[in-house]
Design an enzyme around this catalytic site. Structure first.
Site, mmCIF file in Angstrom:
data_model
loop_
_atom_site.group_PDB
_atom_site.id
_atom_site.type_symbol
_atom_site.label_atom_id
_atom_site.label_comp_id
_atom_site.label_asym_id
_atom_site.label_seq_id
_atom_site.Cartn_x
_atom_site.Cartn_y
_atom_site.Cartn_z
ATOM 1 C CG ASP A 149 2.518 -24.148 -25.345
ATOM 2 O OD1 ASP A 149 1.828 -24.838 -24.564
ATOM 3 O OD2 ASP A 149 3.044 -24.607 -26.373
ATOM 4 N NE ARG A 197 7.329 -32.692 -23.596
ATOM 5 C CZ ARG A 197 7.170 -33.760 -22.817
ATOM 6 N NH1 ARG A 197 6.283 -33.776 -21.858
ATOM 7 N NH2 ARG A 197 7.913 -34.836 -23.013
ATOM 8 C CE1 TYR A 302 -3.415 -33.013 -28.189
ATOM 9 C CE2 TYR A 302 -4.640 -34.801 -29.192
ATOM 10 C CZ TYR A 302 -3.482 -34.068 -29.086
ATOM 11 O OH TYR A 302 -2.402 -34.365 -29.875
#
Lengths: 425, 425
Positions: A149, A197, A302
């Site tokens: 991230d 996200r 993934y």
């Protein structure tokens, strides 16, 4: 390191644990830790499935692994010792768990704890670094950075991100070559959904696939901006009319103006449940409904964060380096720090590893700068390119077997004999 | 080639066209064609966007490209000259299109036509090979095999398939390492949807990622078998209970007992339309609903067939070889044939190229043998491994730029001056 910073704890064992979502290069960090510790004559235990293994006294003896198996971790994706999503509560809310950890450390003479993860893990390492003193046990805790991230504070970038960024840029480029050749009679709009996200780092990396108004990706949708349906559709239409086709890269975290995830606002499955992880099909349906274009969409999920076969050399090198540095810091007696990546130059790219206090990292989240997104909200700026481009450079070495598959290692993961009563986290 | 097989047509130009869905290595075939023709002093035109370019007289002069640009086609995915989905009708139904093609051939002295595609393209090449004589124009037509679906008759395998097979096996392996490390507290079931509407070749290739009951993929769903929900769920449950997690690879063409695509039977989008290309989310919802396991799913879609960065060397070599052979056959005066891949041994794998009549290939579809699927319907047999394994061997060379991206070439694609009135296909 000055001798003054050395701890009295020069004997004892080192515990290493992996935490949170794994990456293509987290095992390179493990290799850095284990090789550095071996070179210093320090035994490394690994916790099975992250902090859960430490709580359960389910430890792995890495001395049972050969040097070549440890070296092979440098090119093996996933978490070789298992990881977990498990956040320790605060000391006040669950003192028993902290006491248990110290008990396990004491039982196995663990004097150094290296926790390889993201924000939460940095927080756990920080708490443990403080509780040792309270409970009268000399333990040094080092956080080791990892996350696709790219949202850790202080460090210039996070090991794991560069490789998913490279995978995403390559995939965007390749799929766009496909779409370009088929567009006249087939797919006109291709939508690639990527992870992210809360922040659009990975989506931004797709922008490295091309530059200029006609190069793919033509549209990037960031979670940083509320989704504007009309502007999006207008841009898709204009692109198809000008270029003949359009590649869209959408962050899974794209939200509408009401703050809802687009992925949840749209599709429902056969049972009427909102579908998760599917912003791409929602956008595709919208394109079809409003513009009538033939579409395709992809959700690598993934595949993107485990794609060691497309890893960035810079990323793999940094992942290894933070592991090695963490051992250096620990054995030098440092506590409550994390080895972070410091960028000293963009071009030619230069970086080094330095210690940073966990207190400045724990539970913070690094946002993508607003200056990285173009004014129209659909692309990346020159500043973003300057930052991102070095992170995907170089191809990390990967040995393949005669069977055509990468030679990924599977460790023996021999358990250390437990000495304490069982404990249920 | 014996001189007796030589045609009188020893002068003239060669037209090459790409057809149908493109692959990671179709441009390697183009490189084989152009390099072989250049070596023989024959000029190659390419039709822009497949047969449409031939009909429109929209031809590309490949002599304007440098030798290094043509060499770079060997490692560039997508269709460098554009492809199309356009099936010529029968001669009776649309004689005008055939006459137009011959007119274009005549205008540009095209004496050899090489059509690079699947079953439909073999059919088109066959029809053209016959019409020349009827219309009094000497043209040799050669089909050149290409398709990720691996469903062409006669040839042992199809250029394009080996690379998507390798990508799929690598991705299954890598994502499974990820899931294995997270399963204790996170995702327990991972579902990968792969291409294959009518045949399970690509899904079968995922089986190369591992062998034995505990190795991923644990379940493969083939379009060859009707989906048995109860058996599927029982197998997922048993696998999670035994292994801790479960990787499922599902062909997009999986159907229920009523013959409906599962992808269409399940999810509806925000507008109430059945979602296409989404068997993975349907299966994921089923797993969640009936077993309660946390899931993730991936749909790589075009990423899988354009992934030149993970191409098989065997596949890339074969793609190049069929292009070169097609030129040899054409210049030797052969007509209505296709260079096919003949396997002479499994281990060590040996193959050669031979001509086969298009009449035996056109419009036929090679099914996957039933003996390739295990009796329980969820895996591949030793026979399948013997067939599939050689096709993913070796890593095809791929130069990367300093920017960390593959050096894919973009041709100039200079148009040949048109000599005929416009024609609207």
């Amino acid at each position: 390191m000055s001798p003054a910073r050395r701890s009295s704890a020069t004997t004892g064992n080192l515990l290493y644990a992996q935490s949170g979502g794994v990456t293509a290069v987290i095992n390179a960090t493990a290799a850095g830790v284990i090789e550095a510790a071996r070179a210093r004559g320090v035994k490394v235990y690994a916790a099975r499935n992250g902090i859960l293994g430490a709580l359960r006294e389910d430890l792995i003896d890495t001395t049972k692994e050969t040097a070549s198996a440890i070296a092979a971790l440098r090119h093996t994706p996933g978490g070789a010792f298992g990881s977990c999503r498990y956040k320790l509560k605060s000391l006040e809310d669950n003192r028993a768990e902290y006491e248990r950890l110290i008990e396990v450390f004491r039982a196995h003479d663990i004097r150094w704890f290296l926790y390889n993860g993201g924000n939460d893990s940095a927080d756990t390492a920080l708490k443990l670094s403080r509780i040792g003193k309270t409970l009268g046990y000399d333990i040094r805790c080092i956080g080791v950075p990892k996350t696709v991230d790219n949202d850790l504070a202080v460090t210039d970038c996070c090991p794991g991100f560069g490789s998913v960024a490279k995978y995403t840029a390559i995939s965007t480029l390749e799929a766009s070559l496909d779409v370009a050749s088929m567009a006249e009679t087939s797919t006109k709009v291709f939508i690639l959904e990527v992870m992210g996200r809360h922040a659009g780092w990975i989506a931004a990396a797709a922008g490295l696939a091309g530059e200029g108004p006609d190069a793919a990706p033509h549209i990037i949708l960031f979670p940083e901006n509320a989704f504007d349906e009309a502007a999006f559709l207008a841009r898709v239409k204009a692109t198809v009319e000008r270029v003949g086709w359009c590649t869209v890269v959408a962050s899974e975290g794209v939200r509408n103006a009401a703050g809802q995830f687009l992925a949840e606002a749209g599709t429902r499955d056969a049972f009427g449940h909102a579908q998760l992880g599917g912003v791409a099909p929602v956008l595709a349906a919208l394109v079809k409904e409003k513009l009538g274009y033939k579409y395709h969409w992809a959700v690598p999920d993934y595949l993107q964060r485990s794609a060691r076969h497309a890893a960035s050399k810079v990323d793999a090198d940094q992942a290894f380096a933070v592991g090695r540095a963490a051992v250096d810091y620990a054995l030098a007696g440092m506590n409550a720090v994390m080895p972070v990546i410091v960028r000293s130059a963009d071009a030619p790219y230069r970086w080094k590893i330095e210690p940073a206090p966990l207190a400045k990292i724990a539970n913070r989240e690094k946002k993508m700068p607003k200056s990285f997104i173009t004014r129209d909200g659909f692309g990346i700026t020159a500043a973003a390119r300057r930052y991102l481009s070095p992170l995907i450079r170089g191809e990390a070495p990967l040995p393949y077997g005669k069977n055509g598959l990468p030679n990924y290692v599977r460790l023996k993961n021999t358990a250390v004999t437990a000495r304490l009563p069982a404990f249920k986290p």
